[in-house]
Design an enzyme around this catalytic site. Structure first.
Site, PDB file in Angstrom:
ATOM      1  N   HIS A   1      43.906  41.122  45.985  1.00 49.24           N
ATOM      2  CA  HIS A   1      45.036  40.327  45.497  1.00 49.24           C
ATOM      3  C   HIS A   1      44.576  38.914  45.148  1.00 49.24           C
ATOM      4  CE1 HIS A   1      47.379  43.382  47.775  1.00 49.24           C
ATOM      5  NE2 HIS A   1      48.235  43.203  46.799  1.00 49.24           N
TER       6      HIS A   1
ATOM      7  N   ASP B   1      44.781  50.520  40.433  1.00 48.06           N
ATOM      8  CA  ASP B   1      45.549  49.619  41.275  1.00 48.06           C
ATOM      9  C   ASP B   1      46.234  48.612  40.336  1.00 48.06           C
ATOM     10  OD1 ASP B   1      46.537  48.381  43.528  1.00 48.06           O
ATOM     11  OD2 ASP B   1      44.612  48.269  44.542  1.00 48.06           O
TER      12      ASP B   1
END
Length: 390
Positions: A246, A317
């Site tokens: 992230h 992802d």
């Protein structure tokens, strides 16, 4: 008491989900209190940067469905776009106007999961829409407010047998399907015994690949039995990466090291169940990806398809909300690169930009920057996974 979808809609969704984080839609994990619950090695290959081998998906003939689609409609079917869980009307509009192949529901709101909202989304689609959530258990759940909480993967492995985990997954899968969900981005097969609140942490069943695989197979098979498509993640292994994708591109141990541990849960991948998907992480793997995120690396998909023989849909992802990608590429270019590399379903949980992404993909197909053979290969996997062919 929760309202269930009418029988006819549930039957349609059962048909639709026949086959397609947090790292997935991977918004930051939220804490969920969970009540206690009682009672071979991988062959080596030389890494390559060439595109993954083209493999013809087996299964029903999708040609009659594909023949009626424009190029833009075919490309739209490959996209999985995040939607606002509190705004069912916006989700209906997205599907009606763009005919995207999949939506992802993150966040805490439940409006899209109640009052037959997802039935209205399906009614707006010419081809059934895959409806995905992250519902692993523990701190990564999406159905806890509606159907109760389930334990984390680590807690399952500590307190339950694989047979009990499979039974739990069947029950949970049926609840997901009753609310209109057809895809669950779970189980997580990453390996770690690190702190529970780490980026993977208690989302991992175990640091032992044999234990992790045994429990993950049980969970995935339970989901399949319930009629929900499981997605194992995050290939080729996030458990020992040096950070959180992230925040930045993270590095794993070298490929040779992953072969003896992190990759072992992907052996005999068919045992997870027909139609199971694989999510590819944003991981820099020395000896494999050459500094690129695995999700955008042709060598990664070559490893998955060639060495592990995986024939199902490969998802990325989150391409929109994770800085491992967004710091390097604008979203339309990231989606294009993922498809070029071998992904079948690029995902972005943040939503928006669908027109811009499709414009970029159409341009790429017109110049053969994105070959038609690659689009058709991905499209057949996506449609087959949704039970939309034959």
């Amino acid at each position: 008491m929760k309202r269930l979808l009418p029988t006819i809609v549930v039957a349609a969704l059962l048909s639709a989900c026949g086959g397609s984080g947090e790292q997935a839609g991977d918004e930051p994990a939220r804490e969920v209190s969970t009540p206690p619950v009682s009672a071979s090695s991988v062959p080596s290959s030389t890494p390559s940067t060439k595109p993954p081998p083209t493999t013809q998906p087996s299964g029903p003939n999708c040609e009659p469905v594909v023949a009626d689609m424009s190029t833009r409609q075919r490309l739209a079917q490959l996209l999985v776009v995040g939607v606002d869980p509190a705004d069912p009307a916006a989700a209906v509009a997205l599907v009606s106007e763009e005919q995207v192949g999949g939506i992802f529901i993150g966040g805490n709101a439940t409006q899209l999961l109640t009052d037959d909202a997802l039935a209205r989304v399906q009614q707006a689609a010419r081809v059934p829409v895959s409806v995905a959530v992250d519902d692993e258990g523990g701190r990564v759940q999406r159905l806890d407010e509606l159907s109760g909480s389930i334990p984390s993967a680590r807690e399952m492995a500590r307190t339950m047998t694989p047979e009990q985990v499979r039974a739990l997954a069947v029950e949970r899968g049926r609840a997901l399907l009753a609310h209109g969900v057809t895809v669950n981005y779970a189980p997580d097969v990453d390996l770690t015994d690190g702190p529970s609140d780490g980026v993977i942490g208690d989302r991992s069943f175990s640091a032992d690949p044999a234990v992790a695989r045994r429990y993950a197979v049980a969970f995935a098979q339970g989901m399949r039995e319930a009629g929900v498509q499981p997605v194992v993640k995050h290939f080729p292994g996030h458990g020992r990466a040096d950070g959180d994708s992230h925040a930045s591109l993270v590095r794993t141990p070298p490929l040779a090291d992953l072969r003896g541990s992190d990759l072992l849960p992907y052996e005999r991948i068919g045992e997870y169940g027909e139609g199971t998907g694989v999510m590819v992480g944003h991981l820099d793997v020395p000896g494999l990806t050459e500094g690129e995120p695995a999700s955008l690396s042709p060598a990664t998909y070559e490893l998955l398809r060639g060495e592990f023989g995986f024939q199902g849909p490969a998802l990325t992802d989150d391409l929109g909300a994770m800085r491992a990608i967004s710091d390097r590429y604008a979203l339309p270019d990231a989606v294009l690169r993922a498809l070029q590399a071998g992904a079948d379903q690029p995902l972005w949980s943040s939503g928006g930009q669908v027109n811009v992404v499709l414009d970029r993909l159409e341009q790429a197909t017109s110049t053969d920057e994105l070959p038609e053979t690659r689009v058709r290969e991905a499209l057949e996997r996506v449609l087959s996974a949704k039970g939309a062919c034959g």
